[in-house]
Write a protein that holds these residues in place. Structure first.
Motif: not given
Length: 121
Positions: A1-26
């Protein structure tokens, strides 16, 4: 079995930044390419960015120059740095990975659960 887990979403204002991450395990022998798609309700899922095992990248035209995809192979993780966010970037972002669990097995595609990004104007 393989799983992918994502993190980092959210609410921001225009012009701002976000970083998403995604880790695989299994059960992972090797990871070929990894990437991100996004989906807005009522529309098809669209490719945003992808990165190969060798580090080659490609991007959807609307995010070029603003988004950067990277990966840490030792951690089986991919990142999506999103700068200068626009309201039209609002979507659920899904990561994927093409993973082989055995040396003799062709890669299969796996998807994360999705993380919501909302950009307000």
């Amino acid at each position: 079995q393989v799983q992918l887990a994502e993190y980092g979403g959210g609410l921001v204002q225009a012009g701002e930044s976000l970083r998403l991450s995604c880790g695989a395990s299994g059960s992972i022998f090797t990871i070929n390419h990894m990437g991100w798609y996004r989906q807005v309700p009522g529309k098809q899922r669209e490719s945003v960015a992808a990165i190969t095992s060798g580090g080659s990248t490609n991007y959807e035209d609307s995010v070029k120059g603003r988004f950067t995809i990277s990966r840490d192979s030792a951690k089986n993780t991919t990142y999506l740095q999103m700068n200068s966010l626009k309201p039209e970037d609002t979507a659920v972002y899904y990561c994927y990975a093409a993973i082989s669990s055995l040396a003799t097995q062709p890669p299969s595609f796996y998807w994360g659960q999705g993380t919501r990004v909302t950009v307000s104007s």
